[in-house]
Design a protein around this motif. Structure first.
Motif, PDB file in Angstrom:
ATOM      1  N   VAL A   1      31.907  -7.531 -39.516  1.00  0.00           N
ATOM      2  CA  VAL A   1      31.650  -6.672 -38.370  1.00  0.00           C
ATOM      3  C   VAL A   1      30.732  -5.535 -38.807  1.00  0.00           C
ATOM      4  O   VAL A   1      29.704  -5.278 -38.177  1.00  0.00           O
ATOM      5  N   GLY A   2      31.113  -4.840 -39.895  1.00  0.00           N
ATOM      6  CA  GLY A   2      30.231  -3.831 -40.485  1.00  0.00           C
ATOM      7  C   GLY A   2      29.809  -2.720 -39.560  1.00  0.00           C
ATOM      8  O   GLY A   2      28.640  -2.594 -39.234  1.00  0.00           O
ATOM      9  N   TYR A   3      30.764  -1.862 -39.128  1.00  0.00           N
ATOM     10  CA  TYR A   3      30.402  -0.762 -38.237  1.00  0.00           C
ATOM     11  C   TYR A   3      29.439   0.194 -38.921  1.00  0.00           C
ATOM     12  O   TYR A   3      28.534   0.719 -38.295  1.00  0.00           O
ATOM     13  N   GLY A   4      29.688   0.455 -40.198  1.00  0.00           N
ATOM     14  CA  GLY A   4      28.850   1.419 -40.893  1.00  0.00           C
ATOM     15  C   GLY A   4      29.356   2.844 -40.778  1.00  0.00           C
ATOM     16  O   GLY A   4      28.658   3.773 -41.175  1.00  0.00           O
ATOM     17  N   ASP A   5      30.577   3.059 -40.203  1.00  0.00           N
ATOM     18  CA  ASP A   5      31.100   4.431 -40.160  1.00  0.00           C
ATOM     19  C   ASP A   5      31.569   4.873 -41.545  1.00  0.00           C
ATOM     20  O   ASP A   5      31.462   6.045 -41.888  1.00  0.00           O
TER      21      ASP A   5
ATOM     22  N   THR B   1      36.361  -4.308 -42.153  1.00  0.00           N
ATOM     23  CA  THR B   1      35.129  -4.460 -41.374  1.00  0.00           C
ATOM     24  C   THR B   1      34.093  -5.272 -42.152  1.00  0.00           C
ATOM     25  O   THR B   1      33.231  -5.910 -41.558  1.00  0.00           O
TER      26      THR B   1
END
Lengths: 225, 225, 225, 225
Positions: free
Chosen positions: C172-176, C167
């Motif tokens: 994209v970097g969802y941060g989950d 990610t």
């Protein structure tokens, strides 16, 4: 009169029409956007105010429709007009996308002034940046209208909506504020698609411009010599 | 003396002025940034320390203003100077953006040394990378100053702020630390806009440089032949 | 013997040395990466196993150091070698970045085989894609080692770390899942910077290649004619 | 008959085969996707319905396999076919990636019609945009199938999955909905990799097209002169 000269005359009449209406139409776009903004951002306004806003919205929309019909008629073409003027058709159905058409106004104004003053890359950066700002503002309004009252929404103020738009257009996407309604998400996808393409143009042109500046620097003579 | 030769003399005087002040001004930018950093990062410092920092800040800012005024005067132009020197005007109002001006210092230094040593793409990567680092540092400081004491803020240390800046400039945007105050968000949007353009230049130039390396490789003769 | 011919002889000896060691060194990089992976991913392994891994790590690192010293010596240059061979210096200090050097191995192998088989864009895509995979794997390992035992970490398994890397590299970097330790974040910034540049090269070259395919299509004659 | 003329004859037979089957195969791809969509999106459907869907899936897959075998045979090549037709091999193993092959169908259709109507950049934007839409739909289906029943999943409806796909393909990545299962994440990485490359092509071409439009504008004569 043969078919060819009729087409040529149609083309010239079409060009004359576009010359005359493009500035009023651009003004109409801004009025449309302003009326929409007032309608969305003033929930406490008296009913009469909202009625005026909606009246302005439908009137300007009708004007856009008349312009589209006249240009279709003047083009002397059949249904193929809808396909070859794809962008025009899209901005007729979704008037909030109209800022995309400012490229035509810009071209016409540049034409009148004669030689353009800015370099090619600078013009693309300015145009795409301006279209991004207007589209972003329209998108923030539309998403705010959808999300405002939704249960569990985290876009609660217009400031949140603007912040969401900025993080989306730059593809940063923190996710601290996101649309949760179906229509909010549909509009969000539209904002992403438009914004991605326009900002890609901005960064691409900025990059090319920087390369140009640096490559010119190598050729330059020192001023003291 | 006719108008043309007066303009030519003005241009030469302007160039001489810029030659003399660009290195001091670049130094001034770094001093400004350093004073701002000390001011923001040392909340426990004695009041006299903060007063010194603010004094340095206002003094360097005044120096930037004097330079701007002198260049305006020497250019021999009227109000059009503000428009044609847009970047200069912006960095005068927002001195934290001054690192963007290092392109001019870089050009001047490259001029003095004669032939540049790095290829075109490498120079753009170095310049844009350097500007990104300085702007990112300034942005992290400014956001930290806004967020530090805000209720519900998750940017609590300067390390958090640097981490936030890195995830923002690369458009990764995890969202684990985000600004929550209005001014913090306004600065964040500025960081996004500048960073996006600069990093686009870095990746674009790196990509072009890689293509160049690989296309040269195809033309090369094997060393043993 | 004059200075010029000595430099020419040095260059030829340097080229011969690089020809001989590049394949062993590439192998050494993979051994280094493998030993690091075993060390990080087998916490339950006996102490002797970890000692062997560390031994391999330090031995290969020493080999890289010897190669660097020999090339410095053969180049016949002074301290300027460190600056002109920046990438070599960086991958000596941070051996996990060594995959970036495979461009040299790739060039040497292409040279030996004579004419390259892939088009220019395809080669850049393959090279940058390969370097991204290796760097991503190394980055996932390094971040996992930092985050594994940290309080409040959400990168708990190596699978999480790989997912985080994917990610991040694609921005994209969802941060989950995000690193929370200071060193984890420092490594993360390195992964972002490298990955951004390499993936920019991949997408840029893919885009150029697609344009090439489509522009060739226009020139082609229909096969039936 | 010498080897050369046999290859030429093979090439012509291969071209004829590809001409004949490409349209049916493109239709087959859409049928495959439709059957997969019905299978995934109708959990309440009777068992017979699912059996029909699976039957269609395996039949179309077998057809793709037969086509691959015939083309391999007609190419008159050995195992090198697998390597030189990498994309064909990949879409045979992962039929959901088949939309990537529409470039060939598109080329064939453009060939039949003679001169292409759209400019080069517009064609790349249309092709890459179409492939992105189809791949995104296939990816949303596949991730939804994995995540649907998983404990702790936040992709609960197909709408969530589509929203996740849109935020992923544009690299915005809010992180409000993310895959949590291992297979869901593996598919997600595939979606990111494909989407990144295709959308990079879209934005790159759009940017080039915009530059073209603006550079043409500068050359144009005003219509009134």
């Amino acid at each position: 009169m043969d078919a060819h000269s009729r087409t040529a005359r149609d083309d010239s009449r079409l060009a004359r029409w576009e010359d005359h209406v493009e500035l009023p139409l651009a003004l109409g776009s801004l009025i449309y956007l302003a009326a929409y903004a007032v309608h969305v951002l003033s929930p406490g306004m008296a009913a009469i105010g909202h009625d005026i806003c909606l009246g302005v919205l439908y009137t300007t929309w009708a004007v856009f429709g008349v312009d589209y019909a006249v240009r279709w008629r003047l083009s002397g073409r059949g249904p193929s007009f809808v396909r070859t003027h794809g962008l025009d058709t899209v901005v007729l159905i979704l008037p909030l996308l109209r800022p995309l058409r400012i490229v035509k106004v810009y071209q016409a104004m540049a034409r009148r002034r004669g030689v353009p003053r800015l370099s090619l890359y600078a013009r693309v950066v300015v145009y795409a940046g301006l279209a991004t700002l207007l589209l972003g503002f329209a998108g923030a309004l539309a998403v705010y209208q959808q999300e405002r009252g939704a249960p569990g929404a985290n876009i609660r103020t217009f400031g949140d909506s603007l912040w969401w738009t900025a993080t989306t257009l730059t593809t940063v996407g923190y996710g601290d504020v996101v649309p949760v309604t179906s229509w909010g998400r549909v509009i969000a996808v539209g904002v992403m698609a438009c914004g991605l393409a326009l900002l890609g143009a901005v960064t691409g042109s900025f990059s090319s411009w920087l390369l140009q500046v640096f490559s010119r620097e190598g050729d330059e003579q020192p001023p003291g010599s």
